[in-house]
Design a protein around this motif. Structure first.
Motif, short mmCIF file in Angstrom:
data_model
loop_
_atom_site.label_atom_id
_atom_site.label_comp_id
_atom_site.label_asym_id
_atom_site.label_seq_id
_atom_site.Cartn_x
_atom_site.Cartn_y
_atom_site.Cartn_z
N ALA A 18 -4.57 18.04 -5.97
CA ALA A 18 -3.87 19.33 -5.84
C ALA A 18 -2.55 19.31 -6.60
O ALA A 18 -1.55 19.85 -6.14
N GLY A 19 -2.56 18.65 -7.75
CA GLY A 19 -1.36 18.60 -8.59
C GLY A 19 -0.33 17.59 -8.16
O GLY A 19 0.72 17.47 -8.79
N ASN A 20 -0.60 16.83 -7.10
CA ASN A 20 0.34 15.82 -6.62
C ASN A 20 -0.12 14.43 -7.03
O ASN A 20 -1.30 14.11 -6.92
N PRO A 21 0.82 13.57 -7.47
CA PRO A 21 0.44 12.20 -7.84
C PRO A 21 0.03 11.43 -6.59
O PRO A 21 0.36 11.80 -5.47
N PRO A 22 -0.70 10.33 -6.77
CA PRO A 22 -1.17 9.56 -5.62
C PRO A 22 -0.06 8.80 -4.88
O PRO A 22 -0.27 8.41 -3.74
N ILE A 23 1.09 8.60 -5.51
CA ILE A 23 2.18 7.87 -4.84
C ILE A 23 2.61 8.60 -3.58
O ILE A 23 2.66 9.83 -3.56
N ARG A 24 2.88 7.85 -2.53
CA ARG A 24 3.35 8.42 -1.27
C ARG A 24 4.71 7.79 -0.97
O ARG A 24 4.80 6.63 -0.56
N TYR A 25 5.77 8.56 -1.22
CA TYR A 25 7.12 8.02 -1.14
C TYR A 25 7.50 7.57 0.26
O TYR A 25 8.26 6.61 0.41
N ASP A 26 6.98 8.20 1.29
CA ASP A 26 7.27 7.73 2.65
C ASP A 26 6.67 6.34 2.87
O ASP A 26 7.27 5.47 3.51
N ALA A 27 5.47 6.11 2.33
CA ALA A 27 4.85 4.79 2.43
C ALA A 27 5.62 3.77 1.60
O ALA A 27 5.85 2.64 2.05
N VAL A 28 6.06 4.16 0.41
CA VAL A 28 6.84 3.25 -0.44
C VAL A 28 8.16 2.89 0.25
O VAL A 28 8.60 1.74 0.18
N ASP A 29 8.77 3.85 0.93
CA ASP A 29 9.98 3.56 1.69
C ASP A 29 9.71 2.48 2.74
O ASP A 29 10.49 1.53 2.88
N GLN A 30 8.59 2.59 3.45
CA GLN A 30 8.21 1.58 4.43
C GLN A 30 7.93 0.24 3.75
O GLN A 30 8.35 -0.82 4.23
N ILE A 64 0.86 -1.18 0.00
CA ILE A 64 0.00 0.00 0.00
C ILE A 64 0.90 1.24 0.00
O ILE A 64 1.44 1.63 1.03
N GLY A 65 1.04 1.83 -1.19
CA GLY A 65 1.93 2.98 -1.35
C GLY A 65 1.30 4.16 -2.07
O GLY A 65 1.99 5.10 -2.45
N GLN A 66 0.01 4.10 -2.28
CA GLN A 66 -0.70 5.15 -3.00
C GLN A 66 -1.90 5.62 -2.20
O GLN A 66 -2.67 4.80 -1.70
N ARG A 67 -2.06 6.93 -2.07
CA ARG A 67 -3.27 7.50 -1.46
C ARG A 67 -4.22 7.77 -2.62
O ARG A 67 -3.98 8.63 -3.46
#
Length: 137
Positions: free
Chosen positions: A94-106, A85-88
């Motif tokens: 608001a111009g930001n992609p759904p990927i959440r790099y802090d989650a991907v790091d985890q 689970i790495g995407q919100r």
């Protein structure tokens, strides 16, 4: 922990080209939605990862389903699929992609631990490639 070299290959990430234990990893969203991108290939090869992901999401009040979590689903002897689970959501906000790099790091840290304990190779598509162009602006 000693990290192996990253090798980029062209081919089907759902068909690892190595022998021995392997993990096919991919990024999932936190909405419980499955059906676009790499998961289409995953579902075409194995039914278990989609079922497990949907059950995990449906029962999220009683489990660890959240950004940064990983679910390891056995699909064959010595082969797992890692639902990470790495995407919100699924669309830019608001111009930001759904990927959440802090989650991907985890996610990747948990994947590395699992692969190390299992002596498994890891196979995955490049993270975030292609899906945003399919969704459009």
């Amino acid at each position: 922990m000693t990290m192996a070299e990253i090798v980029y290959e062209t081919g089907d990430a759902t068909a690892p080209s190595t022998t021995g234990p392997a993990v096919v990893a991919h990024i999932c969203n936190d909405l419980g939605r499955w059906g676009t991108g790499f998961v289409v290939a995953v579902s075409a090869r194995w039914p278990q990862p989609e079922r497990a992901y949907r059950d995990w999401h449906r029962q999220r009040g009683a489990n660890d389903f959240a950004l940064g979590a990983v679910q390891f689903v056995p699909v064959a002897p010595d082969l797992h699929v890692a639902n990470m689970i790495g995407q919100r959501g699924i669309r830019p906000s608001a111009g930001n992609p759904p990927i959440r790099y802090d989650a991907v790091d985890q996610n990747l840290s948990k994947l590395a631990d699992f692969a190390s304990l299992s002596n498994a190779s890891v196979h995955m598509p490049r993270i975030g490639c292609g899906l945003l162009t399919q969704l459009g602006p």
